[in-house]
Design an enzyme around this catalytic site. Structure first.
Site, PDB file in Angstrom:
ATOM      1  N   ARG A  17      14.026  -9.242 -56.513  1.00  0.00           N
ATOM      2  CA  ARG A  17      14.485  -7.867 -56.301  1.00  0.00           C
ATOM      3  C   ARG A  17      13.417  -6.992 -55.647  1.00  0.00           C
ATOM      4  O   ARG A  17      13.716  -5.910 -55.145  1.00  0.00           O
ATOM      5  CB  ARG A  17      14.922  -7.251 -57.634  1.00  0.00           C
ATOM      6  CG  ARG A  17      16.248  -7.818 -58.154  1.00  0.00           C
ATOM      7  CD  ARG A  17      16.477  -7.439 -59.606  1.00  0.00           C
ATOM      8  NE  ARG A  17      16.474  -5.992 -59.812  1.00  0.00           N
ATOM      9  CZ  ARG A  17      16.457  -5.420 -61.010  1.00  0.00           C
ATOM     10  NH1 ARG A  17      16.425  -6.179 -62.106  1.00  0.00           N
ATOM     11  NH2 ARG A  17      16.465  -4.116 -61.131  1.00  0.00           N
ATOM     12  N   TYR A 350     -18.042  12.592 -37.927  1.00  0.00           N
ATOM     13  CA  TYR A 350     -17.913  11.211 -38.387  1.00  0.00           C
ATOM     14  C   TYR A 350     -19.310  10.625 -38.548  1.00  0.00           C
ATOM     15  O   TYR A 350     -20.103  10.604 -37.592  1.00  0.00           O
ATOM     16  CB  TYR A 350     -17.112  10.364 -37.405  1.00  0.00           C
ATOM     17  CG  TYR A 350     -17.196   8.887 -37.726  1.00  0.00           C
ATOM     18  CD1 TYR A 350     -16.579   8.374 -38.868  1.00  0.00           C
ATOM     19  CD2 TYR A 350     -17.923   8.015 -36.928  1.00  0.00           C
ATOM     20  CE1 TYR A 350     -16.681   7.023 -39.189  1.00  0.00           C
ATOM     21  CE2 TYR A 350     -18.019   6.662 -37.240  1.00  0.00           C
ATOM     22  CZ  TYR A 350     -17.402   6.185 -38.375  1.00  0.00           C
ATOM     23  OH  TYR A 350     -17.504   4.858 -38.693  1.00  0.00           O
ATOM     24  N   ASN A 370     -21.257   4.162 -33.777  1.00  0.00           N
ATOM     25  CA  ASN A 370     -21.814   2.988 -34.456  1.00  0.00           C
ATOM     26  C   ASN A 370     -21.241   1.659 -33.971  1.00  0.00           C
ATOM     27  O   ASN A 370     -21.726   0.609 -34.363  1.00  0.00           O
ATOM     28  CB  ASN A 370     -21.579   3.097 -35.969  1.00  0.00           C
ATOM     29  CG  ASN A 370     -20.109   3.264 -36.323  1.00  0.00           C
ATOM     30  OD1 ASN A 370     -19.369   3.945 -35.626  1.00  0.00           O
ATOM     31  ND2 ASN A 370     -19.688   2.652 -37.414  1.00  0.00           N
ATOM     32  N   TYR A 371     -20.236   1.675 -33.097  1.00  0.00           N
ATOM     33  CA  TYR A 371     -19.551   0.431 -32.715  1.00  0.00           C
ATOM     34  C   TYR A 371     -19.532   0.313 -31.199  1.00  0.00           C
ATOM     35  O   TYR A 371     -19.088   1.221 -30.494  1.00  0.00           O
ATOM     36  CB  TYR A 371     -18.125   0.454 -33.282  1.00  0.00           C
ATOM     37  CG  TYR A 371     -17.324  -0.795 -33.054  1.00  0.00           C
ATOM     38  CD1 TYR A 371     -17.831  -2.052 -33.402  1.00  0.00           C
ATOM     39  CD2 TYR A 371     -16.048  -0.729 -32.514  1.00  0.00           C
ATOM     40  CE1 TYR A 371     -17.073  -3.201 -33.205  1.00  0.00           C
ATOM     41  CE2 TYR A 371     -15.282  -1.866 -32.318  1.00  0.00           C
ATOM     42  CZ  TYR A 371     -15.804  -3.107 -32.666  1.00  0.00           C
ATOM     43  OH  TYR A 371     -15.065  -4.242 -32.477  1.00  0.00           O
TER      44      TYR A 371
END
Length: 447
Positions: A17, A350, A370-371
């Protein structure tokens, strides 16, 4: 409770269910799978063994309940059959054995201890938890002896006569057995019923036929809720949230609008914490004393130090560590970063994979880049540094103590302590250019 206690948790059902690809009992309440709520309750009971009965092909469930041993119920032939899947581990046990259900996460340790104590007090072979719903239809009835209160039988609703159907004392499913006689009782249960299954409820009849007594203990209906659908999951969530909010307030936190605050089962709040409306806590949050968390903030897997100020509209993601007296303001996101004591990240920023030193100030619109599309790199901001508004810190980057970054700068590499760095494109002025542009567009477009 004076004797040893072991627990069997039945978790083999898929829960059709729920309309889900994952086992029913892995669905979460207050950020934690239902089965783990039940196991945690067993831990609070100081159970010497917790045995979990699972169905075939449930590797994630087995992982979730580790290190507790699991036993597979290959064919789902009823609740008594499920308990006997752990028969070899039950052999030789002494004291008490509780049978719990992984889809019933709301039973409290206090209630279960009352059940065990009642079984021990009368040296009963079986003790059963019962409740009194407003509408008992569909539930098995607990038939008791009016003279001494002993449990005489559990009668399924469809098998009740008119007198039994009028009984409103119903079976919750939770039972406590004498460990020494449990296997004998379960192995004597037959399957002469419409479904051809072995029902745990028949244990009362078998025990009494063997000359043993049984007892029923009453519990509030709220605790007995079994989750078989998404709507029941929502009801269980609401009940759990109510408990968690009440516990938080009892322990010294102020929830201005409790009903709008959502806590995880492991949320830890210090004293004199103030939580404004519409705050959400995911798993793994620890908050120190005298912290204010303003409205519409979201916290998950993070630590907030004493007297910090968070929000409104702040997001603390996993790995965020906010120091004492630090400030994380509106529309600020912190991820896997340390914001040290007294530092301020007041708005529209951020900060990820970074350290913000003590008493540093991060201006509005600052981001740590940071990326690079493949790797996460670290940003280190020294104590007392001042980062001007709309700065981009391109990691890996290190900014020394006390340094100042001019507004609108894009910073790479290393900035020495106490230095001023301004990194912007050279300004170019063209007087009258805007007027000429507008006239040209008007002639071209006719407006």
């Amino acid at each position: 409770m004076s004797r040893e206690l072991s627990v069997v948790v039945l978790a083999a059902g898929m829960g059709t269910r729920m309309k889900s690809e994952i086992p029913k009992v892995m669905h979460k309440i207050a950020g934690k799978p239902m089965v783990n709520h039940v196991i945690d309750t067993a831990t609070h009971l100081n159970a010497i063994k917790t045995l979990v009965v699972v169905g075939p092909d449930m590797p994630k469930l087995i992982e979730a309940v580790s290190p507790h041993p699991t036993f597979e119920q290959t064919d789902r032939l009823g609740t008594a059959h499920a308990v006997l899947a752990a028969k070899e581990a039950l052999r030789g046990l002494t004291g008490n054995v509780l049978v719990l259900y992984a889809d019933s996460p709301l039973f409290t340790a206090e209630t279960l201890l009352r059940l065990v104590a009642a079984r021990e007090h009368g040296d009963h072979a079986v003790a059963v938890l019962g409740f009194r719903p407003e509408d008992p239809s569909g539930y098995g009835r607990l038939v008791t002896d009016p003279a001494n209160g002993e449990l005489l039988a559990i009668v399924e609703d469809k098998e009740c006569d008119d007198t039994q159907r009028a009984i409103n004392f119903c079976n919750s499913g939770v039972m406590c057995f004498t460990a020494e006689s449990m296997i004998e009782i379960l192995e004597a249960i037959g399957n002469a019923n419409a479904k051809g299954e072995y029902y745990l409820t028949d244990a009362v009849e078998v025990a009494r036929a063997n000359g043993n007594s049984c007892v029923a203990v009453e519990v509030a209906e709220e605790e007995t809720l079994g989750v078989n659908s998404r709507s029941q999951l929502a009801v269980a969530e609401a009940i759990m949230q109510s408990r968690l909010r009440e516990a938080a307030m009892v322990n010294g936190a102020t929830l201005i609008d409790p009903g709008s605050v959502y806590l995880a089962s492991d949320t830890r709040l210090g004293r004199d914490v103030v939580i404004e409306p519409n705050v959400f806590f995911g798993p793994g949050v620890t908050v120190g004393d005298e912290v204010t968390i303003k409205a519409f903030s979201h916290l998950e897997s993070c630590v907030v130090g004493d007297k910090a100020d968070i929000g409104p509209y702040a997001r603390l993601r996993p790995g965020a560590e906010i120091g004492a007296g630090a400030r994380v303001g509106n529309f600020v996101e912190i991820k896997k970063a340390v914001v040290e004591d007294g530092a301020k990240v007041n708005h529209l920023s951020y900060i990820g994979d970074a350290r913000v030193g003590a008493k540093a100030n991060i201006g509005a619109g600052t981001i740590t880049c940071n990326y690079d599309g493949y790797r996460k790199q670290h940003t280190d901001i020294g104590a007392g540094a001042f980062i001007g508004s709309n700065s981009a810190l391109v990691a890996p980057v290190s900014i020394g103590d006390g340094a100042i970054i001019g507004a609108g700068s894009t910073i790479t590499g290393t900035v020495e302590a106490d230095a001023l760095v301004i990194e912007r494109a050279q300004r170019l002025d063209k007087p009258g250019w805007a007027r000429v542009f507008r006239e040209k567009m008007k002639a071209l477009l006719g407006k």
